[in-house]
Design a protein around this motif. Structure first.
Motif, PDB file in Angstrom:
ATOM      1  N   GLN A  43       0.842  -1.188   0.000  1.00  0.00           N
ATOM      2  CA  GLN A  43       0.000   0.000   0.000  1.00  0.00           C
ATOM      3  C   GLN A  43       0.877   1.238   0.000  1.00  0.00           C
ATOM      4  O   GLN A  43       1.849   1.317   0.749  1.00  0.00           O
ATOM      5  CB  GLN A  43      -0.893  -0.005   1.244  1.00  0.00           C
ATOM      6  CG  GLN A  43      -1.818   1.179   1.336  1.00  0.00           C
ATOM      7  CD  GLN A  43      -2.759   1.068   2.513  1.00  0.00           C
ATOM      8  OE1 GLN A  43      -2.984  -0.009   3.045  1.00  0.00           O
ATOM      9  NE2 GLN A  43      -3.297   2.183   2.935  1.00  0.00           N
ATOM     10  N   TYR A  44       0.529   2.196  -0.828  1.00  0.00           N
ATOM     11  CA  TYR A  44       1.255   3.454  -0.888  1.00  0.00           C
ATOM     12  C   TYR A  44       1.063   4.221   0.410  1.00  0.00           C
ATOM     13  O   TYR A  44      -0.052   4.312   0.937  1.00  0.00           O
ATOM     14  CB  TYR A  44       0.747   4.299  -2.063  1.00  0.00           C
ATOM     15  CG  TYR A  44       1.337   5.695  -2.070  1.00  0.00           C
ATOM     16  CD1 TYR A  44       2.615   5.923  -2.560  1.00  0.00           C
ATOM     17  CD2 TYR A  44       0.617   6.770  -1.561  1.00  0.00           C
ATOM     18  CE1 TYR A  44       3.153   7.201  -2.549  1.00  0.00           C
ATOM     19  CE2 TYR A  44       1.148   8.044  -1.553  1.00  0.00           C
ATOM     20  CZ  TYR A  44       2.423   8.255  -2.044  1.00  0.00           C
ATOM     21  OH  TYR A  44       2.952   9.512  -2.019  1.00  0.00           O
ATOM     22  N   VAL A  45       2.148   4.756   0.941  1.00  0.00           N
ATOM     23  CA  VAL A  45       2.097   5.611   2.122  1.00  0.00           C
ATOM     24  C   VAL A  45       2.832   6.894   1.773  1.00  0.00           C
ATOM     25  O   VAL A  45       3.986   6.847   1.334  1.00  0.00           O
ATOM     26  CB  VAL A  45       2.768   4.935   3.348  1.00  0.00           C
ATOM     27  CG1 VAL A  45       2.807   5.878   4.528  1.00  0.00           C
ATOM     28  CG2 VAL A  45       2.056   3.644   3.698  1.00  0.00           C
ATOM     29  N   LYS A  46       2.179   8.026   1.942  1.00  0.00           N
ATOM     30  CA  LYS A  46       2.804   9.301   1.622  1.00  0.00           C
ATOM     31  C   LYS A  46       3.976   9.540   2.568  1.00  0.00           C
ATOM     32  O   LYS A  46       3.853   9.415   3.783  1.00  0.00           O
ATOM     33  CB  LYS A  46       1.785  10.436   1.748  1.00  0.00           C
ATOM     34  CG  LYS A  46       2.353  11.773   1.360  1.00  0.00           C
ATOM     35  CD  LYS A  46       1.314  12.861   1.425  1.00  0.00           C
ATOM     36  CE  LYS A  46       1.966  14.192   1.040  1.00  0.00           C
ATOM     37  NZ  LYS A  46       1.020  15.284   1.119  1.00  0.00           N
ATOM     38  N   GLY A  47       5.129   9.849   2.000  1.00  0.00           N
ATOM     39  CA  GLY A  47       6.324  10.094   2.810  1.00  0.00           C
ATOM     40  C   GLY A  47       6.291  11.447   3.494  1.00  0.00           C
ATOM     41  O   GLY A  47       5.630  12.386   3.033  1.00  0.00           O
ATOM     42  N   HIS A  48       7.011  11.529   4.593  1.00  0.00           N
ATOM     43  CA  HIS A  48       7.194  12.779   5.336  1.00  0.00           C
ATOM     44  C   HIS A  48       5.863  13.427   5.697  1.00  0.00           C
ATOM     45  O   HIS A  48       5.685  14.637   5.568  1.00  0.00           O
ATOM     46  CB  HIS A  48       8.074  13.755   4.536  1.00  0.00           C
ATOM     47  CG  HIS A  48       9.350  13.134   4.094  1.00  0.00           C
ATOM     48  ND1 HIS A  48      10.369  12.823   4.970  1.00  0.00           N
ATOM     49  CD2 HIS A  48       9.772  12.726   2.881  1.00  0.00           C
ATOM     50  CE1 HIS A  48      11.369  12.266   4.310  1.00  0.00           C
ATOM     51  NE2 HIS A  48      11.028  12.187   3.035  1.00  0.00           N
ATOM     52  N   ALA A  49       4.911  12.599   6.125  1.00  0.00           N
ATOM     53  CA  ALA A  49       3.587  13.104   6.475  1.00  0.00           C
ATOM     54  C   ALA A  49       3.278  12.871   7.955  1.00  0.00           C
ATOM     55  O   ALA A  49       2.128  12.910   8.357  1.00  0.00           O
ATOM     56  CB  ALA A  49       2.527  12.432   5.606  1.00  0.00           C
ATOM     57  N   GLY A  50       4.314  12.591   8.745  1.00  0.00           N
ATOM     58  CA  GLY A  50       4.114  12.399  10.180  1.00  0.00           C
ATOM     59  C   GLY A  50       3.612  11.023  10.569  1.00  0.00           C
ATOM     60  O   GLY A  50       3.234  10.814  11.715  1.00  0.00           O
ATOM     61  N   ILE A  51       3.610  10.073   9.649  1.00  0.00           N
ATOM     62  CA  ILE A  51       3.186   8.714   9.971  1.00  0.00           C
ATOM     63  C   ILE A  51       4.362   8.026  10.648  1.00  0.00           C
ATOM     64  O   ILE A  51       5.446   7.913  10.074  1.00  0.00           O
ATOM     65  CB  ILE A  51       2.742   7.958   8.702  1.00  0.00           C
ATOM     66  CG1 ILE A  51       1.574   8.686   8.041  1.00  0.00           C
ATOM     67  CG2 ILE A  51       2.374   6.515   9.032  1.00  0.00           C
ATOM     68  CD1 ILE A  51       1.225   8.191   6.657  1.00  0.00           C
ATOM     69  N   GLU A  52       4.149   7.567  11.889  1.00  0.00           N
ATOM     70  CA  GLU A  52       5.248   7.079  12.726  1.00  0.00           C
ATOM     71  C   GLU A  52       6.096   6.008  12.040  1.00  0.00           C
ATOM     72  O   GLU A  52       7.322   6.116  12.004  1.00  0.00           O
ATOM     73  CB  GLU A  52       4.694   6.545  14.045  1.00  0.00           C
ATOM     74  CG  GLU A  52       5.770   6.104  15.007  1.00  0.00           C
ATOM     75  CD  GLU A  52       5.213   5.625  16.336  1.00  0.00           C
ATOM     76  OE1 GLU A  52       6.017   5.124  17.134  1.00  0.00           O
ATOM     77  OE2 GLU A  52       4.006   5.741  16.570  1.00  0.00           O
ATOM     78  N   GLY A  53       5.471   4.982  11.510  1.00  0.00           N
ATOM     79  CA  GLY A  53       6.234   3.908  10.878  1.00  0.00           C
ATOM     80  C   GLY A  53       7.018   4.384   9.671  1.00  0.00           C
ATOM     81  O   GLY A  53       8.149   3.986   9.431  1.00  0.00           O
ATOM     82  N   ASN A  54       6.405   5.286   8.894  1.00  0.00           N
ATOM     83  CA  ASN A  54       7.078   5.829   7.713  1.00  0.00           C
ATOM     84  C   ASN A  54       8.263   6.703   8.119  1.00  0.00           C
ATOM     85  O   ASN A  54       9.326   6.645   7.504  1.00  0.00           O
ATOM     86  CB  ASN A  54       6.084   6.619   6.865  1.00  0.00           C
ATOM     87  CG  ASN A  54       6.714   7.132   5.591  1.00  0.00           C
ATOM     88  OD1 ASN A  54       7.167   8.265   5.556  1.00  0.00           O
ATOM     89  ND2 ASN A  54       6.761   6.292   4.576  1.00  0.00           N
ATOM     90  N   GLU A  55       8.086   7.510   9.153  1.00  0.00           N
ATOM     91  CA  GLU A  55       9.186   8.354   9.631  1.00  0.00           C
ATOM     92  C   GLU A  55      10.333   7.488  10.163  1.00  0.00           C
ATOM     93  O   GLU A  55      11.503   7.790   9.941  1.00  0.00           O
ATOM     94  CB  GLU A  55       8.698   9.317  10.720  1.00  0.00           C
ATOM     95  CG  GLU A  55       7.654  10.313  10.248  1.00  0.00           C
ATOM     96  CD  GLU A  55       8.153  11.283   9.199  1.00  0.00           C
ATOM     97  OE1 GLU A  55       9.364  11.597   9.176  1.00  0.00           O
ATOM     98  OE2 GLU A  55       7.330  11.743   8.387  1.00  0.00           O
TER      99      GLU A  55
END
Length: 126
Positions: A43-55
């Protein structure tokens, strides 16, 4: 992936897809997992958007970027190896392991784990 396969790993501009051997290897691993009943959904997750796992993933990627460069793997050979293992297992189901760790091994492993009280004490100590 289906479009890349149809287009022999060419992008919409006709350029070769970057990291195609790595993508083929990952696809082979995902296909094998699906055959075993564990389908993975990307699933696409927008980068640098404050999502803990993505950060956290971004932080790890930046840490890895400063490490010495590793030699490139032979991704095509890894795909071939995976397909050989799959073929061997489908011919010889007895090759699958049937026994897990012994009770003594499990207890030895568990003895080395910190319990909740120890972790909370460490966190409180700073």
């Amino acid at each position: 992936m289906p479009k890349w396969l149809r287009n022999n790993f060419k992008s919409s501009t006709g350029e070769p897809v970057k990291n195609a051997p790595l993508i083929r290897y990952l696809s082979a691993l995902l296909d094998q997992r699906a055959r075993e009943g564990q389908k993975v959904h990307l699933q696409y997750v927008k980068g640098h958007a404050g999502i803990e796992g993505n950060e956290g993933a971004d932080y790890c990627a930046n840490q890895g970027a400063v490490l010495p460069q590793e030699p490139e793997r032979d991704w095509d050979a890894l795909v071939d190896d995976l397909q050989n293992v799959i073929a061997e297992l489908s011919v010889k189901p007895e090759a699958l392991p049937t026994a897990g760790p012994s009770q003594a091994e499990l207890e030895e492993y568990a003895a080395g784990l910190a319990d909740d009280d120890e972790l909370l004490a460490e966190l409180a100590a700073g």
